[in-house]
Enzyme design. Structure first.
Site, short mmCIF file in Angstrom:
data_model
loop_
_atom_site.label_atom_id
_atom_site.label_comp_id
_atom_site.label_asym_id
_atom_site.label_seq_id
_atom_site.Cartn_x
_atom_site.Cartn_y
_atom_site.Cartn_z
N ALA A 11 0.82 -1.21 0.00
CA ALA A 11 0.00 0.00 0.00
C ALA A 11 0.85 1.27 0.00
O ALA A 11 0.44 2.29 -0.54
CB ALA A 11 -0.93 0.00 1.21
N ASP A 229 -1.40 -10.56 -2.27
CA ASP A 229 -0.18 -10.56 -1.46
C ASP A 229 -0.35 -11.33 -0.15
O ASP A 229 0.62 -11.90 0.37
CB ASP A 229 0.31 -9.14 -1.20
CG ASP A 229 -0.75 -8.20 -0.65
OD1 ASP A 229 -1.86 -8.66 -0.30
OD2 ASP A 229 -0.48 -6.98 -0.57
N THR A 230 -1.57 -11.39 0.39
CA THR A 230 -1.77 -12.17 1.62
C THR A 230 -1.61 -13.66 1.35
O THR A 230 -1.05 -14.40 2.17
CB THR A 230 -3.15 -11.89 2.23
OG1 THR A 230 -3.31 -10.48 2.38
CG2 THR A 230 -3.31 -12.57 3.57
N THR A 251 -0.15 -2.57 6.28
CA THR A 251 -1.21 -1.57 6.24
C THR A 251 -2.51 -2.18 6.77
O THR A 251 -3.25 -1.54 7.52
CB THR A 251 -1.39 -1.05 4.81
OG1 THR A 251 -0.17 -0.42 4.40
CG2 THR A 251 -2.52 -0.05 4.73
#
Length: 483
Positions: A11, A229-230, A251
């Protein structure tokens, strides 16, 4: 030793990292780091996606030995392209306010309970489903040929082939959680065009070679990695079993467990748990906690300090801070976060923090309390026991947050790796080229190659139980636990 290039877009910043396996150990080297900029235009807040793509092209040019490249970034945000592949406007950023009334519109067409039972996604105004409804009868939606999530768009520009990577697609609220296919019947009932939802591909699939105009003179294949991305971070968690909760901390803080099949029952819905796809068809059962966004926005408002100084001030602050629910919707959009947090505290009958260190400590303590609540909910829904907490991502550097999490949750915290998403990205590429066989192999490489820190909970529990009890009382979340 094949070299792989991971493009990991967060982010606040993006990074390009080269990785290779040598004798079962992973070596990493940073190629570049760059800002992931947004731009506010008359119609709202957008990603500066052309700037991002330029940074990716530059990174490929600086990594001539890389045989493959993959892109991971946040979920939910998307681009629309027409039949000729032209971009129909800059992608909106998920913190744009255009979705504020869209949840009600969606549930008027498909009831909340029915939508959750099919897709298993936590109701958040940032979700793709609500962003698309905000497009309304606009020109872009009427002529769109394909919907591409952010990693899909960047891979499309690199290769010319449009695909939808499945871990990213699972964040939309439009994927059937059981089948892993687009929920076309629901999409149609929502009044959205069904034809723009295209081919789904799994992590590791070859999308195609980088077009010569971008390749800087060398051949490199673009792979679908865990585009969310997680999902990439979870793949890099050095787990040795399923008795752990993973906190992908940046973030956002994604607090969850890896399970074999989605949980779509009313209790999971009431606890606001989301079911996202992972590598090898696994499910990430998790809750999206607001995360270090709260600190990031405070720092932006203050404008004259860095994170190290804020960490030092928070360490020195008094421990008995006011508490609040970090997931309050008033904290989602950009703005004057110190004022909003002060208001959140006073509205709950507490004095607002006066000093910066006190405010940052209140944020970190409230986050750690919310982590524990989510862990307890996950245990109730799954029947599993979380013996350890693995903190991945940038939040693993925040020693105070990790210690508070260990103390408040009463469980050991294993912190690291920091660059978990980029590492997961690299390892998916390495497995696609035959260097690794299983997800367990990938995690064993991480455990054997990278350092982690361990934070043990304080042995005396009275103080921490009092803080957690006060958090539940002031936020009104105690009733939910009892239910």
């Amino acid at each position: 030793m094949t070299e792989h290039l991971a493009i990991d877009l967060g982010a606040e910043s993006g990074r390009a990292i080269r990785g290779r396996l040598d004798g079962g150990r992973l070596s990493l080297r940073e190629v570049s780091r760059f800002a992931t900029r947004t731009v506010r235009l008359p119609d709202g807040l957008h990603w500066d996606v052309v700037d991002l793509f330029t940074a990716i092209r530059d990174a490929i040019a600086q990594a001539p030995a890389a045989a493959t490249v993959g892109v991971d970034t946040c979920g939910v945000d998307y681009a629309l392209v027409d039949r000729g592949g032209a971009l129909l406007g800059l992608p909106f950023h998920y913190r744009d306010r255009r979705t504020e009334t869209m949840i009600e519109r969606a549930f008027s067409r498909v009831p909340r309970e029915e939508l959750y039972a099919a897709t298993g996604i936590q109701t958040l105004p940032i979700n793709t489903i609500f962003q698309l409804l905000a497009e309304g009868g606009g020109a872009a939606l009427s002529v769109a040929d394909r919907l591409l999530l952010m990693p899909d768009l960047l891979a499309f520009w690199l290769t010319g082939r449009p695909t939808n990577e499945i871990t990213a697609a699972s964040t939309t609220g439009l994927l059937d959680a059981r089948t892993g296919r687009w929920a076309h019947a629901l999409i149609e009932r929502l009044g959205l065009p069904t034809g723009m939802f295209g081919e789904l591909v799994e992590p590791g699939a070859v999308i195609g070679p980088v077009l010569q105009m971008h390749a800087a003179g060398h051949a490199v294949d673009v792979l679908a990695v865990a585009g969310h991305d997680t999902a990439a971070a979870f793949a890099a968690a050095p787990l040795r079993g399923r008795d752990a909760v993973i906190i992908s901390s940046g973030t956002w803080s994604l607090v969850g467990m890896e399970i074999d099949a989605p949980k779509l029952d009313p209790q999971a819905d009431r606890f606001e748990l989301t079911n996202e796809r992972g590598v090898d068809g696994t499910t990430r059962l998790l809750h999206n906690v607001m995360g270090l966004w709260l600190v990031q926005e405070c720092r932006r408002a203050w404008g004259d300090t860095d994170y190290e100084e804020l960490d030092r001030l928070a360490e020195a602050a008094v421990a008995e801070t006011p508490l609040f629910d970090p997931d309050a919707t008033s904290l989602l959009a950009p703005g004057d976060m110190p004022r909003r947090l002060a208001d959140a505290c006073t509205e709950l009958g507490q004095s607002a923090p006066r000093a910066r260190g006190d405010l940052v400590r209140a944020i970190l303590t409230s986050l750690a309390c919310k982590y524990r609540l989510v862990v307890e909910r996950l245990e109730l829904v799954t029947g599993a026991s979380a013996r350890t907490l693995h903190v991945l991502g940038g939040g693993a550097r925040n020693r105070l947050l990790c210690r508070l999490t260990a103390d408040l949750a009463g469980r050991p915290v294993i912190a690291g790796p920091v660059e978990a998403s980029a590492i997961g990205n690299v390892l998916v590429q390495a497995r696609a080229r035959g260097a690794l066989a299983t997800l367990e192999d990938m995690r064993a490489v991480v455990a054997g190659s990278l350092h982690t820190d361990v934070h043990l909970p304080a042995p005396r529990r009275d103080r921490w139980e009092e803080i957690y009890g006060r958090f539940l009382d002031v936020t009104g979340l105690a009733v939910e636990v009892a239910a």
